[in-house]
Each structure stands twice: as structure tokens, then as C-alpha cells.
Design a protein around this motif. Structure first.
Motif, mmCIF file in Angstrom:
data_model
loop_
_atom_site.group_PDB
_atom_site.id
_atom_site.type_symbol
_atom_site.label_atom_id
_atom_site.label_comp_id
_atom_site.label_asym_id
_atom_site.label_seq_id
_atom_site.Cartn_x
_atom_site.Cartn_y
_atom_site.Cartn_z
ATOM 1 N N ASP A 37 0.827 -1.212 0.000
ATOM 2 C CA ASP A 37 0.000 0.000 0.000
ATOM 3 C C ASP A 37 0.862 1.263 0.000
ATOM 4 O O ASP A 37 0.682 2.169 0.799
ATOM 5 C CB ASP A 37 -0.926 -0.021 1.213
ATOM 6 C CG ASP A 37 -2.040 1.025 1.124
ATOM 7 O OD1 ASP A 37 -2.351 1.456 0.003
ATOM 8 O OD2 ASP A 37 -2.577 1.406 2.182
ATOM 9 N N LEU A 90 4.213 1.358 0.493
ATOM 10 C CA LEU A 90 5.420 1.274 1.312
ATOM 11 C C LEU A 90 6.691 1.292 0.484
ATOM 12 O O LEU A 90 7.717 1.829 0.908
ATOM 13 C CB LEU A 90 5.377 0.002 2.172
ATOM 14 C CG LEU A 90 6.598 -0.249 3.062
ATOM 15 C CD1 LEU A 90 6.729 0.843 4.115
ATOM 16 C CD2 LEU A 90 6.512 -1.625 3.720
ATOM 17 N N GLU A 114 10.576 2.207 10.026
ATOM 18 C CA GLU A 114 9.124 2.247 10.141
ATOM 19 C C GLU A 114 8.524 0.845 10.058
ATOM 20 O O GLU A 114 7.559 0.532 10.751
ATOM 21 C CB GLU A 114 8.525 3.111 9.032
ATOM 22 C CG GLU A 114 8.925 4.576 9.094
ATOM 23 C CD GLU A 114 8.391 5.365 7.912
ATOM 24 O OE1 GLU A 114 7.496 4.857 7.204
ATOM 25 O OE2 GLU A 114 8.874 6.483 7.675
ATOM 26 N N ARG A 117 0.893 -2.008 7.393
ATOM 27 C CA ARG A 117 0.517 -0.663 7.839
ATOM 28 C C ARG A 117 -0.169 -0.664 9.204
ATOM 29 O O ARG A 117 -0.411 0.390 9.780
ATOM 30 C CB ARG A 117 -0.425 -0.012 6.818
ATOM 31 C CG ARG A 117 0.221 0.245 5.469
ATOM 32 C CD ARG A 117 1.370 1.227 5.586
ATOM 33 N NE ARG A 117 1.794 1.737 4.277
ATOM 34 C CZ ARG A 117 2.800 2.564 4.105
ATOM 35 N NH1 ARG A 117 3.513 2.969 5.148
ATOM 36 N NH2 ARG A 117 3.131 2.983 2.906
ATOM 37 N N LYS A 118 -0.517 -1.855 9.712
ATOM 38 C CA LYS A 118 -1.158 -1.937 11.026
ATOM 39 C C LYS A 118 -0.817 -3.299 11.636
ATOM 40 O O LYS A 118 -0.481 -4.239 10.914
ATOM 41 C CB LYS A 118 -2.671 -1.767 10.903
ATOM 42 C CG LYS A 118 -3.372 -2.909 10.157
ATOM 43 C CD LYS A 118 -4.884 -2.728 10.162
ATOM 44 C CE LYS A 118 -5.587 -3.965 9.573
ATOM 45 N NZ LYS A 118 -7.053 -3.838 9.635
#
Length: 570
Positions: A253, A255, A336, A380-381
Motif C-alpha cells: 500500500d 510502502l 518504520e 501498515r497496522k
């Protein structure tokens, strides 16, 4: 060219758990990877593509070198569609140039681990029929290529000059201080079979066009299975590799777009790094920062200098970071997302890493035969703990009873089997192995696990590592997870050994953390509330170091041999 995935028939409970905005039935891009990378180079030629210890290569320069190398391969070595070319290189700028150059010339990449023995390399190169090998002039690597030529396994060597990969000052210092580490080409018995990489680039040959059928033509012949027998060449088509890149891009998504910088400390010759650390970012125009091997200090220096935010890793690397007392959260602040693959990620390693880094740590799963990624936790989560996540877009999975061969239900353990555009057509020149690898068109992974009601996948262990004690199935991973919860344990690996009473019994090998001590009896007492009597190790053996594969995965093969030899002496 894009392929629409068929959404008919199979139940896919995982789709409901997909992060918002990600579709299972996304379009899958199957354009050959070298075409995608060259297109990215043309789009932003001034951007940095590669960073090796501070020496940078722009996308424009990368394209020129790929094209020139491809032309030289065609003109000087007769490489054409279907020619196998061996690449035996550590992570350096030479690797992507060689890789994409071979593909642009129409050839098939045959990856060779520089740490393999000559015997192992001889099998791979002779089985593949690779006439040309691209390698480095570091003596310890070049000497292996030299022996392969002398034995007739390969005909020619393309030699890359290692100092050329370094920034100017480091190049000068290396050439003076480390000259003894470089091979003396003039004294080599195969010098007339050697062509210098830089000379090939300097020719500026324009390669002839090669028409690629992405679904049929092979891009990479990746050898796998060496820990359990003779390595087999998994045939990965251009479409297999590009499809997996497309699936990872959809799952990421955004990244892997140019705002990111990807760390390549895992070796490109391994399928995980080849796809996630090299092909995916470079095809997006994203910077890749390389290290030739994992050294903690060098990795920390790289993060401080580049502020890289994406780190694909193996659990042993993450464990080394997490357990190092001198590593601070500030040193890891740029990260990240960390993607763990290659082996199961112990929960204790996940917890220890979380104390050092705020990065999202996502566990993924794949295998060479699937180019390689099959499942991955959301990037992302957070995902469910201990899960390898959800099947990637366009990927179908099922679980089949190990003994029954029948489909099992939600929550029931069975062998994980896979279908998808990333799955290989078969093994090279090995119809028997290909037939064994598939059941009704589904790729058998050899991994045992289950899916929960939300579609999350959990793995228990490898079928081949399963220990049968008194008729009961015992999974080494369960024992390993229990041992890792002890504060004194840094690493552990469990194998099955012959047992006169139970048929087989588990034996645990343990490496303790520095400065820690614990007895076998104390560890067994600790395990008593965590394992049943059948799972309790017959013996716990302490070692200063546990054997690992060449990418850092804990290896059971050497432990089985060691135990058998010790038992034979008694």
C-alpha cells in the motif's frame, strides 16, 4: 500486460480481514522485471538507485550499465534466449547490473551462494548447464570459480573488481591495505578464460531485442532443498517473479514507493532478498542501500547515514539487534517497517525487538517455489500475534490433512498448499520432484499449520521436522517457543532423535545469553508447566553457537549429524 485473477469458487475468509483499500482481486502486472526496472530508470534518471557503503549509482547510470552489459553478454558470450548464466556475487552494485543484464540479454539467472563449497557449486552449475559465471575478484570467492573452470563445470568467468564498488577514498585505501585479499589475475591458471566486467561495460554494446513470453519463459533458475538433499532448480518464469512483485506492491500500500529507502543486508542471491530487497524497490524507482554482509555496527552506521525506513530481515538478525546491549532506540528511529521472513519468528524475539524499535514488525512467509511470498502480516497496522498474516492478493491457500490427504476445517492442522500466479511451473529436468511438489495443481509447501475464522494463517512446523513420539505428533517449534521464554536462552533448535521406547524423542540444543547460566534440570523444571510429558525434551544440550544456514536461519541438518555421530561413539 496485466492478468485478472479468477475470483470464482474457493472460500476466502481472509479477504474480510484485508486492510482497507487492498483488494484480493487486484490486477497483477506480469511485465518482465528488467523492463519494469529500465522503465523506472527512464522515469527519474537522476535519483539514487543504489547505495553501497556510500558509493551511489543513479537510476540513469544503472540503466546504461544494464544495457551495456546485456549487449556485451550477447556479443562476447553468445548469450541468447534461454542461456543459463551463473551469478556468484555478494551484495554489491555489480549484482543488480549483472542480474538485469542477463535478463535483458534473454538469459536465465542461476544464483550461486559465494559461501557454498566448490562441490555444491559444481552441482548447480553443471546441472543448470551454465557456461558463464559472473563473480568477484576477492580471492576467497574467485578461487572457487577458478576450480569450477578447471573441472569443466563452467567455461568462462566475468570478473568484477571489488574496489570499483567503493567510494573513492575507500577504494584507494582498500587497494593499498587489502591488496592481499584480491586475486592476482596474472597468476591465475584460467586467466585466458576471464573477462573483466568493466571492459564489458566500456564496450557500450547495444543489445538485440529479445521477445519474452512472460508466462512461459524462465527468468531465474533458483536452487533449493540443499539442506534436505540434492538442490533442485526451481524454474521461475518472468510472470512468476513479476506477479509476486505486483502482489507485494499491492500489499505494501505504497510502502515501496520512492519516499522509502530499503535496506538490503540479506543477500540478493537468496529469493527473499532478490524479490523484496531488490526487484520490488528498484522497479518502483526506490533507493536500495546495501551491505555485503550483516555486521551490527555497519548496519547501525548505515541507518544513521541513510535514515532507511524498511528493513527486510531474518529472525536471527532481529534477535541480534534486540539482544545487543549497546543498541538504543534512537539508533533504530528511522525504521518504520521491518519484515521478518526466511524462518519462524519467535514471540520472544518479537517482544525483545519491540523494546528497541517502534517499527511495525510484520512476519511474512514464502518459499522459493512461490517467488517467494505467499502470506504476510499487514504492513501498515498490527496483525494477530504469532500469525504469518494473510494470503497475498491473487493467492489461494488450503490445508490438507497430513495423514488423510483430505481438506481440513478452520482451526485444524494440515499441510499448507498454495495456488497463485507466483507459483513455479516445476523443477528443472526433474519430473519426479515436480510431480511430488504438486497435488491437483496445488503447490505442497511441506509446512503444517491452520487458518482461523478470520483467515489468519498460523504455522506449527515443517512436515519433515515432525517428531512422532509413541504415535503422537510433536512439533519442534512448540518446544522452541517454550524454551525461548526463559530469560537465559538466546537461541534454541530442537530435533527428533531415535528412541528405543518411544520411536523418536525430542532433543533440544540451546545457546545461552552472554553471562547467563542455567542447568539442564532447571530448564526442564521451567518447561514442566509449558509442555506436556511427550513434548518434554529427552535431553538439553548447551552449545556456544548453533549452526545456521548461509542466510542466517537456524539449521537442524548439522545437529542431526552431530547427534548421530556422538551416539555412534557411545
Amino acid at each position: 500486460m496485466a492478468t485478472m485473477i479468477d475470483t470464482a469458487a474457493p472460500l476466502r475468509p481472509w479477504i474480510a480481514s484485508y486492510p482497507e483499500g487492498i483488494r484480493w482481486d487486484t490486477h497483477i502486472d506480469t511485465r518482465p522485471v528488467h523492463e519494469q526496472v529500465l522503465a523506472a530508470c527512464a522515469k527519474n534518471p537522476s535519483a539514487t538507485a543504489l547505495d553501497f557503503l556510500g558509493h551511489t549509482t543513479s537510476f540513469g547510470d544503472l540503466a546504461k550499465k544494464i544495457t551495456a552489459f546485456a549487449g556485451a553478454l550477447q556479443r562476447q558470450f553468445g548469450v541468447k534466449k534461454g542461456s543459463r548464466v551463473a551469478i556468484m556475487l555478494p551484495n554489491t552494485p555489480f549484482y543488480p547490473i549483472a542480474y538485469y543484464g542477463v535478463l535483458r540479454a534473454g538469459g536465465i539467472v542461476v544464483n550461486c551462494n559465494p559461501l557454498y563449497t566448490v562441490h555444491e557449486l559444481a552441482h548447480i552449475t553443471s546441472n543448470a548447464g551454465a557456461d558463464v559465471m559472473i563473480t568477484l575478484d576477492l580471492a576467497q570467492i574467485y578461487e572457487k570459480a577458478e576450480k569450477l573452470v578447471q573441472a569443466g563445470h563452467i567455461k568462462s568467468v566475468v570478473l568484477c573488481h571489488f574496489p570499483d564498488a567503493l567510494p573513492l577514498l575507500k577504494k584507494v585505501l582498500y587497494s593499498v591495505a587489502k591488496r592481499k585479499d584480491l586475486t592476482r589475475l596474472g597468476a591465475s591458471p584460467i586467466r585466458d578464460r576471464v573477462t573483466k566486467f568493466e571492459d564489458m561495460i566500456a564496450r557500450h554494446d547495444t543489445p538485440d531485442a529479445v521477445v519474452i513470453d512472460a508466462k512461459k519463459d524462465i527468468a531465474v533458475q533458483q536452487y533449493t532443498g540443499g539442506t534436505t538433499g540434492i538442490p533442485k532448480g526451481a524454474l521461475l518464469t518472468h510472470a512468476n517473479i513479476s506477479a509476486n512483485m505486483s502482489q507485494i506492491n499491492a500489499w505494501g500500500d505504497g510502502l515501496f514507493l520512492p519516499r522509502s529507502t530499503v535496506v538490503a543486508v540479506l543477500p540478493f542471491f537468496h529469493i527473499f532478498a532478490m524479490t523484496v530487497c531488490m526487484n520490488v524497490p528498484l522497479s518502483n524507482g526506490t533507493r536500495v542501500v546495501m551491505l555485503p554482509r550483516f555486521e551490527l555496527k555497519a548496519l547501525l552506521n548505515l541507518l544513521a547515514r541513510t535514515k532507511a525506513n524498511v528493513l527486510p530481515a531474518v529472525p536471527t538478525l532481529l534477535n541480534a539487534i534486540a539482544r545487543a546491549e549497546n543498541v538504543t532506540p534512537e539508533q533504530l528511529a528511522s525504521l518504520e517497517v521491518c519484515i521478518s521472513g526466511g524462518a519462524a519468528l519467535p514471540d520472544e524475539v518479537r517482544a525483545a525487538f519491540a523494546k528497541k524499535s517502534k517499527a511495525l514488525l510484520a512476519e511474512g512467509y514464502g518459499l522459493t517455489e512461490a517467488s517467494p511470498v505467499v502470506c504476510c502480516a499487514a504492513l501498515r497496522k498490527p496483525s494477530k500475534p504469532m500469525s504469518i498474516g494473510l494470503p497475498l492478493p491473487g493467492t489461494d491457500i488450503r490445508f490438507v490433512g497430513v495423514d488423510s490427504g483430505k481438506l481440513v476445517g478452520i482451526g485444524e492442522d494440515g499441510e499448507l498448499q498454495v495456488k497463485g500466479p507466483q507459483v513455479m511451473p516445476g523443477y528443472f529436468d526433474n519430473d519426479e520432484a515436480t510431480a511430488e511438489a504438486f497435488t491437483d495443481g496445488w503447490l505442497r509447501t511441506g509446512d503444517v499449520g491452520h487458518m482461523d475464522e478470520d483467515g489468519y494463517v498460523f504455522l506449527v512446523d515443517r512436515i519433515k521436522d515432525l517428531i512422532i513420539c509413541s504415535g503422537f505428533n510433536v512439533y519442534p517449534r512448540i518446544i522452541e517457543e517454550a524454551l525461548m521464554t526463559h530469560d537465559a536462552v538466546e537461541e534454541t533448535n530442537v530435533i527428533g532423535v531415535p528412541d528405543a521406547y518411544r520411536g523418536e524423542a525430542p532433543v533440544a540444543y540451546v545457546k545461552l545469553r552472554d553471562g547467563e547460566t542455567v542447568t539442564e534440570d532447571a530448564l526442564k523444571h521451567f518447561l514442566a508447566d509449558r509442555l506436556n510429558k511427550i513434548e518434554m525434551p529427552k535431553q538439553i544440550i548447551f552449545k556456544d553457537a548453533l549452526p545456521k544456514t548461509l542466510i542466517g536461519k537456524l539449521s537442524k541438518k548439522e545437529l542431526r549429524t552431530e547427534y548421530a555421530q556422538t551416539r555412534a561413539k557411545k
